[in-house]
Scaffold this active site. Sequence first.
Site, PDB file in Angstrom:
ATOM      1  N   ARG A  78      -6.884  -8.845  10.828  1.00 14.45           N
ATOM      2  CA  ARG A  78      -6.736  -9.630   9.601  1.00 14.45           C
ATOM      3  C   ARG A  78      -5.850 -10.859   9.802  1.00 14.45           C
ATOM      4  NH1 ARG A  78      -3.675  -9.129   4.186  1.00 14.45           N
ATOM      5  NH2 ARG A  78      -5.221  -9.570   2.585  1.00 14.45           N
ATOM      6  N   ILE A 106      -7.673 -14.420   0.113  1.00 14.97           N
ATOM      7  CA  ILE A 106      -8.221 -13.300   0.861  1.00 14.97           C
ATOM      8  C   ILE A 106      -7.824 -12.058   0.076  1.00 14.97           C
ATOM      9  CG2 ILE A 106      -6.171 -13.227   2.355  1.00 14.97           C
ATOM     10  CD1 ILE A 106      -7.877 -12.074   4.573  1.00 14.97           C
ATOM     11  N   SER A 107      -8.783 -11.156  -0.147  1.00 15.36           N
ATOM     12  CA  SER A 107      -8.525  -9.981  -0.976  1.00 15.36           C
ATOM     13  C   SER A 107      -7.471  -9.078  -0.360  1.00 15.36           C
ATOM     14  CB  SER A 107      -9.812  -9.175  -1.176  1.00 15.36           C
ATOM     15  OG  SER A 107     -10.746  -9.890  -1.938  1.00 15.36           O
ATOM     16  N   ALA A 108      -6.781  -8.328  -1.221  1.00 17.23           N
ATOM     17  CA  ALA A 108      -5.855  -7.300  -0.749  1.00 17.23           C
ATOM     18  C   ALA A 108      -6.611  -6.309   0.126  1.00 17.23           C
ATOM     19  CB  ALA A 108      -5.227  -6.580  -1.934  1.00 17.23           C
ATOM     20  N   ILE A 109      -5.918  -5.717   1.078  1.00 15.58           N
ATOM     21  CA  ILE A 109      -6.568  -4.819   2.025  1.00 15.58           C
ATOM     22  C   ILE A 109      -7.176  -3.620   1.306  1.00 15.58           C
ATOM     23  CG2 ILE A 109      -6.270  -3.451   4.131  1.00 15.58           C
ATOM     24  CD1 ILE A 109      -3.801  -5.280   4.723  1.00 15.58           C
TER      25      ILE A 109
END
Length: 222
Positions: free
Chosen positions: A34, A60-63
């Site tokens: 990431r 970028i989306s949260a994991i």
Amino acid sequence: MDFEEQRRRVVETLVYLGYLKNPRVIKALLTVPRELFVPEHMREYAYIDSPLPIGHGQTISAIHMVAIMTEELAPEPGDIVLEVGTGSGYQAAVLAEIVARQDPSRRGHVYTIERIRELVEFAKRNLERAGYGNYVTVIHGDGTLGYPERAPYDKIIVTAAAPDVPKPLLEQLKEGGRLVIPIGDPYIQRLVTIEKHRDGIKKKYGIECVFVPLLGKYGWRV
């Protein structure tokens, strides 16, 4: 900075919290770096489980959200996948790891559409650097129109908030396929998983979430 150790720890935490159960998804999140999909000055924050800015008003989306959406999508080796909303390319890389690299005998592919030209180029560079350039095709365009050139798709994932499911995406989804999309208003949405069958579609409503708006002909107007 030991990114591999940070990656392992966050994945173990997501497994413990119940966000991750599918072995293929777990392996993909342990594999995809990431840190290569965030702006360079943000890399020390790459494994904080939170959305991070990638420029142009996008994130970028949260994991954990990547984990949830990928588990809901249930990609398999050999699948042809359409993603709407490329962003930095991280979600596309996770999908490509599963559909194209985990089983070399069943080589799938990810097609991903991004409306912001600068992010198209950013994602391409990130995917090449991370080793996924041959498994992901990044397209500049209106994602709400889908990408009919490679339809039908086994799976479709939308990483932006829509007022409803764009009609072209349903049309481009293969019978027996699955589509995951956040639906609601611009401020809060619910994750919806759709399965397409010969006699219609089946919807399953999941968690509440907040995504940037899906802009385009069949989304929110630009």
